[in-house]
Each structure stands twice: as structure tokens, then as C-alpha cells.
Design a protein around this motif. Structure first.
Motif, PDB file in Angstrom:
ATOM      1  N   ARG A  60       0.831  -1.203   0.000  1.00  0.00           N
ATOM      2  CA  ARG A  60       0.000   0.000   0.000  1.00  0.00           C
ATOM      3  C   ARG A  60       0.872   1.263   0.000  1.00  0.00           C
ATOM      4  NH1 ARG A  60      -3.092  -1.549   3.614  1.00  0.00           N
ATOM      5  NH2 ARG A  60      -2.081  -0.621   5.425  1.00  0.00           N
ATOM      6  N   LEU A  63       2.356   1.640  -3.554  1.00  0.00           N
ATOM      7  CA  LEU A  63       1.350   2.137  -4.489  1.00  0.00           C
ATOM      8  C   LEU A  63       1.002   3.597  -4.221  1.00  0.00           C
ATOM      9  CD1 LEU A  63      -1.057  -0.956  -4.693  1.00  0.00           C
ATOM     10  CD2 LEU A  63       0.718  -0.255  -6.319  1.00  0.00           C
ATOM     11  N   THR A  64       0.966   3.973  -2.949  1.00  0.00           N
ATOM     12  CA  THR A  64       0.697   5.371  -2.612  1.00  0.00           C
ATOM     13  C   THR A  64       1.810   6.275  -3.133  1.00  0.00           C
ATOM     14  OG1 THR A  64      -0.541   4.748  -0.625  1.00  0.00           O
ATOM     15  CG2 THR A  64       0.308   6.996  -0.726  1.00  0.00           C
ATOM     16  N   GLU A  67       1.377   6.596  -6.843  1.00  0.00           N
ATOM     17  CA  GLU A  67       0.227   7.439  -7.157  1.00  0.00           C
ATOM     18  C   GLU A  67       0.536   8.911  -6.929  1.00  0.00           C
ATOM     19  OE1 GLU A  67      -4.450   8.071  -5.741  1.00  0.00           O
ATOM     20  OE2 GLU A  67      -3.108   6.732  -4.640  1.00  0.00           O
ATOM     21  N   VAL A  68       1.111   9.226  -5.778  1.00  0.00           N
ATOM     22  CA  VAL A  68       1.433  10.617  -5.466  1.00  0.00           C
ATOM     23  C   VAL A  68       2.474  11.155  -6.439  1.00  0.00           C
ATOM     24  CG1 VAL A  68       2.483  12.123  -3.730  1.00  0.00           C
ATOM     25  CG2 VAL A  68       0.812  10.404  -3.040  1.00  0.00           C
ATOM     26  N   ALA A  70       3.058  10.148  -9.539  1.00  0.00           N
ATOM     27  CA  ALA A  70       2.468  10.318 -10.871  1.00  0.00           C
ATOM     28  C   ALA A  70       1.593  11.569 -10.933  1.00  0.00           C
ATOM     29  CB  ALA A  70       1.659   9.078 -11.238  1.00  0.00           C
ATOM     30  N   LEU A  71       0.763  11.780  -9.913  1.00  0.00           N
ATOM     31  CA  LEU A  71      -0.098  12.965  -9.910  1.00  0.00           C
ATOM     32  C   LEU A  71       0.729  14.244  -9.768  1.00  0.00           C
ATOM     33  CD1 LEU A  71      -3.034  11.695  -7.654  1.00  0.00           C
ATOM     34  CD2 LEU A  71      -3.017  11.983 -10.144  1.00  0.00           C
ATOM     35  N   THR A 130      -4.281  12.335   0.309  1.00  0.00           N
ATOM     36  CA  THR A 130      -3.468  12.242  -0.908  1.00  0.00           C
ATOM     37  C   THR A 130      -3.325  13.604  -1.573  1.00  0.00           C
ATOM     38  OG1 THR A 130      -4.244   9.966  -1.248  1.00  0.00           O
ATOM     39  CG2 THR A 130      -3.263  11.084  -3.138  1.00  0.00           C
ATOM     40  N   VAL A 134       0.126  15.442  -2.715  1.00  0.00           N
ATOM     41  CA  VAL A 134       0.336  15.781  -4.122  1.00  0.00           C
ATOM     42  C   VAL A 134       0.674  17.261  -4.279  1.00  0.00           C
ATOM     43  CG1 VAL A 134      -0.801  16.002  -6.366  1.00  0.00           C
ATOM     44  CG2 VAL A 134      -1.071  13.899  -5.036  1.00  0.00           C
ATOM     45  N   THR A 215       3.509   7.156   2.286  1.00  0.00           N
ATOM     46  CA  THR A 215       4.371   6.839   1.157  1.00  0.00           C
ATOM     47  C   THR A 215       5.431   5.838   1.601  1.00  0.00           C
ATOM     48  OG1 THR A 215       5.834   8.702   1.648  1.00  0.00           O
ATOM     49  CG2 THR A 215       3.997   9.104   0.137  1.00  0.00           C
TER      50      THR A 215
END
Length: 258
Positions: A60, A63-64, A67-68, A70-71, A130, A134, A215
């Protein structure tokens, strides 16, 4: 090569080795059989890789982080490209002032930024979300995009856009067919640096992360405080691999741009 140049290169190589070798020493620890860290390991095994990928909290966190990152990359590339194009339209004094503001996060201590952003995010209810991570990572990554795209914009011939406009092209068509292809390498390079910067960031993430949004660097930091096992080395090795891949891609894009 002159003797001075040879000594300079030798000193640079020694300095790089002093920085890189301790980081790379983490990789062998990830393949240790023991439950404690020992370099070199007495017995080799992929036991702790199974522990990492079998633990939902580590997955997790990974993946977090992705995700962070990429955004943050997407947001910083969009904003940084707009800023680099806008800086071109300013006068010399205003351009210097605006450039200093955009590059401020690169020179300001991260802990100072973290304290200020934590106070702001807490007042807005973004701590442990999130979106908060970001936005904070975008602020850190934005200077790299502005610098990379700014170099591409500086080399853009303004006569090309004028010629396209004179032939009846709309502003959007001029940007899509003339400006964008010219600055695309700078956008790609800035995006890669933005992704790596966000993925490796730990100070801001420690302040802004929450129980459900952590993260990978934050998860490593928590694990080190409680129990320092080779699973931490596995997580660190994954971060090193992704950082090396990102740096190599950024170098490749830079060479193609040159």
C-alpha cells in the motif's frame, strides 16, 4: 589532458564514489537470510522480498508513493510548462523576480517548507490526505519542470510561431504544431525529475502523511524506528532501482534534446 584536469576528474570520481557506494551497499542487505543487518550477509536469500510483497502495508505504501509521484508529475508538468511559457512574456525585471519565486523551493530548507505547509494543510484539513501530499510534492518538483522547459523555450525560434500565425493558424494550433513539439523534450525531462523528486521525498511526507496515506519513505522511516530488519533494505533497494531508472531516462532525454 592536463595534470590539473586529471586531478580534477580523479577528485570528482572519489567524491562520487563516497556518495554512491554507501547507498549501493543497501542492495546486498536485501538478499540476506538473517533477521538482522550484516554486510556482507552470511547467507543469501530472497526471504525478505517475500516478506515485503506479502505485507499489505508495504504494498500500500509503494502504491501510494507511485500514485502521489504520478499525480505530482502531471500537475507540475502542466503548471511548470505554463509558467515557463508565461515567463517568456515578462520584462527582464519581472521575469527575474518570478523565476526566483518558482525556484525558491530548491534553495529553501525542506524542514522549513514542511513546517509551513503542515500549518497550512492542517487549517485546510488536508493533513493525511493524498491531495495534500500531491500539492506539497508538486511545489518541490515544480522548479525542475520550469528549468527544463525554460531551456527548451529559450531555444525556440519566435519566427516560427509568427509564421504560423501569419498563415492563419489559431493560437491553439500554433501551440500544438509549433511550440509543443519544440518544448516536448524539456517537458519529458522535467516530468522525470519531478517524478523522482516526489517518489524519494520523505520530510514533507512525514509531516503530511496520515494513518491511511503513507508513502514508501514514510513507511521505511517508521520501520527503522521500531525494528531494523532487511525488509527495510528491500524497500530501499526498490527506491534505488526506480530512482536510477528515472535518472537514466532523464539523462537520455537531455542528450536527445542537446
Amino acid at each position: 589532458m592536463t595534470p590539473a584536469g586529471a586531478w580534477t576528474k580523479a577528485f570528482a570520481a572519489l567524491l562520487a564514489a563516497a556518495i554512491v557506494i554507501p547507498v549501493l551497499a543497501v542492495a546486498p542487505l536485501a538478499f540476506s537470510e538473517q533477521s538482522f543487518l550484516q554486510l556482507p550477509p552470511q547467507d543469501w536469500s530472497v526471504r525478505w522480498w517475500g516478506v515485503f510483497f506479502g505485507d499489505a502495508s508495504w504494498i500500500r505504501a509503494l502504491l501510494t508513493s507511485l500514485e502521489v509521484a504520478a499525480l505530482s508529475c502531471l500537475l507540475s508538468v502542466t503548471t511548470g510548462t505554463s509558467a515557463a511559457l508565461g515567463l517568456l512574456r515578462l520584462g527582464p525585471r519581472m521575469r527575474a523576480l518570478a523565476t526566483g519565486l518558482f525556484l525558491g523551493p530548491m534553495v529553501a530548507p525542506v524542514i522549513v517548507l514542511a513546517v509551513g505547509l503542515y500549518a497550512l494543510a492542517r487549517s485546510l484539513g488536508l493533513v493525511g490526505s493524498t491531495i495534500g501530499l500531491v500539492l506539497a510534492h508538486t511545489m518541490l518538483a515544480l522548479p525542475y519542470v520550469v528549468l527544463n522547459v525554460g531551456v527548451s523555450v529559450a531555444g525556440l525560434d519566435p519566427r516560427l510561431a509568427l509564421a504560423a500565425s501569419g498563415l492563419g493558424a489559431s493560437p491553439w494550433r500554433v501551440f500544438r504544431t509549433v511550440t509543443l513539439p519544440s518544448i516536448l523534450p524539456g517537458m519529458l525531462g522535467g516530468g522525470i525529475f519531478a517524478f523522482v523528486t516526489s517518489f524519494d521525498e520523505v520530510v514533507l511526507a512525514v509531516f503530511l502523511a496520515g494513518p491511511s496515506v503513507k508513502t514508501l519513505p514514510v513507511r521505511i522511516w517508521e520501520e527503522v524506528r521500531v525494528e531494523y530488519t532487511p525488509v527495510v533494505a528491500v524497500a530501499a533497494t526498490i527506491m534505488i532501482i526506480l530512482a536510477v531508472i528515472g535518472s537514466a531516462m532523464g539523462r537520455l532525454v537531455t542528450r536527445r534534446t542537446a
